[in-house]
Design a protein around this motif. Structure first.
Motif, PDB file in Angstrom:
ATOM      1  N   GLY A  28      27.536   9.074 -33.626  1.00 15.40           N
ATOM      2  CA  GLY A  28      28.368   7.481 -33.061  1.00 15.40           C
ATOM      3  C   GLY A  28      27.708   6.566 -33.505  1.00 15.40           C
ATOM      4  N   GLN A  29      28.522   5.892 -33.929  1.00 22.31           N
ATOM      5  CA  GLN A  29      28.516   4.937 -35.021  1.00 22.31           C
ATOM      6  C   GLN A  29      27.045   4.232 -34.387  1.00 22.31           C
ATOM      7  N   GLU A  30      26.943   3.280 -32.947  1.00 19.32           N
ATOM      8  CA  GLU A  30      25.837   3.496 -32.564  1.00 19.32           C
ATOM      9  C   GLU A  30      25.088   4.023 -33.263  1.00 19.32           C
ATOM     10  N   THR A  31      24.734   5.026 -33.204  1.00 15.62           N
ATOM     11  CA  THR A  31      23.477   5.386 -33.119  1.00 15.62           C
ATOM     12  C   THR A  31      23.156   5.916 -34.724  1.00 15.62           C
ATOM     13  N   ILE A  32      23.632   5.878 -35.445  1.00 18.55           N
ATOM     14  CA  ILE A  32      23.914   5.355 -36.859  1.00 18.55           C
ATOM     15  C   ILE A  32      23.556   4.248 -37.333  1.00 18.55           C
ATOM     16  N   GLN A  33      23.969   2.987 -36.371  1.00 20.07           N
ATOM     17  CA  GLN A  33      23.169   1.899 -36.260  1.00 20.07           C
ATOM     18  C   GLN A  33      21.799   1.946 -36.663  1.00 20.07           C
ATOM     19  N   ARG A  34      21.304   2.449 -35.069  1.00 12.18           N
ATOM     20  CA  ARG A  34      19.738   2.721 -34.564  1.00 12.18           C
ATOM     21  C   ARG A  34      18.854   3.487 -36.195  1.00 12.18           C
ATOM     22  N   LEU A  35      19.532   4.351 -36.009  1.00  7.53           N
ATOM     23  CA  LEU A  35      19.055   5.030 -37.678  1.00  7.53           C
ATOM     24  C   LEU A  35      18.720   4.070 -38.504  1.00  7.53           C
ATOM     25  N   SER A  37      18.308   1.075 -38.536  1.00  8.71           N
ATOM     26  CA  SER A  37      17.535  -0.230 -38.268  1.00  8.71           C
ATOM     27  C   SER A  37      16.460   0.662 -38.070  1.00  8.71           C
ATOM     28  N   GLU A  38      16.135   2.163 -37.724  1.00  8.32           N
ATOM     29  CA  GLU A  38      14.299   3.090 -37.991  1.00  8.32           C
ATOM     30  C   GLU A  38      14.124   2.695 -39.099  1.00  8.32           C
ATOM     31  N   LYS A  39      15.302   2.435 -40.332  1.00  2.00           N
ATOM     32  CA  LYS A  39      15.303   2.680 -41.575  1.00  2.00           C
ATOM     33  C   LYS A  39      15.003   4.172 -42.043  1.00  2.00           C
ATOM     34  N   ALA A  40      15.762   5.118 -41.402  1.00  2.58           N
ATOM     35  CA  ALA A  40      15.900   6.465 -41.368  1.00  2.58           C
ATOM     36  C   ALA A  40      16.763   6.553 -43.211  1.00  2.58           C
ATOM     37  N   PHE A  41      17.607   5.613 -43.739  1.00  4.73           N
ATOM     38  CA  PHE A  41      18.667   5.546 -44.764  1.00  4.73           C
ATOM     39  C   PHE A  41      19.042   4.437 -44.716  1.00  4.73           C
ATOM     40  N   SER A  42      18.753   3.745 -45.805  1.00  7.76           N
ATOM     41  CA  SER A  42      19.211   2.456 -46.333  1.00  7.76           C
ATOM     42  C   SER A  42      21.053   2.758 -46.861  1.00  7.76           C
ATOM     43  N   THR A  43      20.783   0.832 -46.209  1.00 11.55           N
ATOM     44  CA  THR A  43      22.182   1.134 -46.631  1.00 11.55           C
ATOM     45  C   THR A  43      22.629  -0.380 -47.545  1.00 11.55           C
ATOM     46  N   SER A  44      24.279  -0.329 -47.653  1.00 11.71           N
ATOM     47  CA  SER A  44      24.196  -1.310 -48.964  1.00 11.71           C
ATOM     48  C   SER A  44      25.473  -1.884 -48.742  1.00 11.71           C
ATOM     49  N   HIS A  45      26.593  -2.792 -49.524  1.00  7.98           N
ATOM     50  CA  HIS A  45      27.814  -3.234 -49.064  1.00  7.98           C
ATOM     51  C   HIS A  45      28.889  -2.372 -50.386  1.00  7.98           C
ATOM     52  N   THR A  46      29.874  -2.956 -49.455  1.00  4.90           N
ATOM     53  CA  THR A  46      30.902  -3.426 -50.714  1.00  4.90           C
ATOM     54  C   THR A  46      30.730  -4.251 -51.320  1.00  4.90           C
ATOM     55  N   ASP A  47      31.698  -4.332 -52.536  1.00  7.18           N
ATOM     56  CA  ASP A  47      32.594  -6.075 -52.890  1.00  7.18           C
ATOM     57  C   ASP A  47      33.500  -6.358 -51.242  1.00  7.18           C
ATOM     58  N   GLU A  48      33.631  -5.526 -50.869  1.00  9.05           N
ATOM     59  CA  GLU A  48      34.469  -6.458 -48.975  1.00  9.05           C
ATOM     60  C   GLU A  48      33.683  -6.966 -47.856  1.00  9.05           C
ATOM     61  N   GLY A  49      33.075  -6.289 -48.588  1.00  4.22           N
ATOM     62  CA  GLY A  49      31.597  -6.801 -47.151  1.00  4.22           C
ATOM     63  C   GLY A  49      31.479  -5.614 -46.284  1.00  4.22           C
ATOM     64  N   LYS A  50      31.637  -4.392 -46.305  1.00  5.96           N
ATOM     65  CA  LYS A  50      31.469  -3.034 -45.599  1.00  5.96           C
ATOM     66  C   LYS A  50      30.619  -2.438 -45.752  1.00  5.96           C
ATOM     67  N   GLU A  51      29.108  -2.116 -44.472  1.00  2.00           N
ATOM     68  CA  GLU A  51      28.257  -2.004 -44.653  1.00  2.00           C
ATOM     69  C   GLU A  51      28.343   0.238 -45.151  1.00  2.00           C
ATOM     70  N   LEU A  59      21.623  12.625 -46.968  1.00  2.00           N
ATOM     71  CA  LEU A  59      21.566  14.072 -46.515  1.00  2.00           C
ATOM     72  C   LEU A  59      19.690  14.289 -46.685  1.00  2.00           C
ATOM     73  N   GLN A  60      19.138  13.405 -47.400  1.00  2.00           N
ATOM     74  CA  GLN A  60      17.989  13.649 -47.402  1.00  2.00           C
ATOM     75  C   GLN A  60      17.284  13.503 -46.343  1.00  2.00           C
ATOM     76  N   TRP A  61      17.039  12.410 -45.571  1.00  2.00           N
ATOM     77  CA  TRP A  61      16.951  11.951 -44.181  1.00  2.00           C
ATOM     78  C   TRP A  61      17.529  13.209 -43.007  1.00  2.00           C
ATOM     79  N   CYS A  62      18.510  13.853 -43.207  1.00  2.00           N
ATOM     80  CA  CYS A  62      19.107  14.573 -42.762  1.00  2.00           C
ATOM     81  C   CYS A  62      18.190  16.226 -42.465  1.00  2.00           C
ATOM     82  N   HIS A  63      17.906  16.050 -43.653  1.00  2.00           N
ATOM     83  CA  HIS A  63      17.085  17.853 -44.638  1.00  2.00           C
ATOM     84  C   HIS A  63      16.062  17.756 -43.330  1.00  2.00           C
ATOM     85  N   SER A  64      15.184  16.603 -43.770  1.00  2.00           N
ATOM     86  CA  SER A  64      14.010  15.876 -43.172  1.00  2.00           C
ATOM     87  C   SER A  64      13.520  15.898 -42.065  1.00  2.00           C
TER      88      SER A  64
END
Length: 83
Positions: A28-35, A37-51, A59-64
């Motif tokens: 779920g998107q809420e689960t991804i947002q929680r992860l 916030s827990e710094k499981a993986f980082s995010t970036s933003h597109t030129d349009e501002g989409k996270e 994948l590195q986090w997933c395998h860990s």
């Protein structure tokens, strides 16, 4: 409830918007947002501002975590009520 993450469609070289990553993995998107916030993986933003989440980082986090995560159960049994 333990959930086995679907990751076979995730490409290492792609940055995924959260809604797309949710659809590919079944998380779920809420689960991804929680992860995030827990710094499981980082995010970036597109030129349009989409996270977005980098596929390689995800994948590195997933395998860990052995491709398994604890999630809230979202389906519950229903009972018939006599009126």
């Amino acid at each position: 409830m333990k959930y086995k993450i679907k990751y076979t469609e995730v490409d290492q070289a792609t940055n995924y918007p959260l809604d797309v990553l949710s659809g590919l993995t079944g998380l779920g998107q809420e689960t991804i947002q929680r992860l995030i916030s827990e710094k499981a993986f980082s995010t970036s933003h597109t030129d349009e501002g989409k996270e977005t989440v980098n596929g390689k980082d995800f994948l590195q986090w997933c395998h860990s975590v052995d491709n398994t995560i604890e999630v809230e159960q979202d389906t519950y049994p229903t009972m018939k009520v006599n009126e």
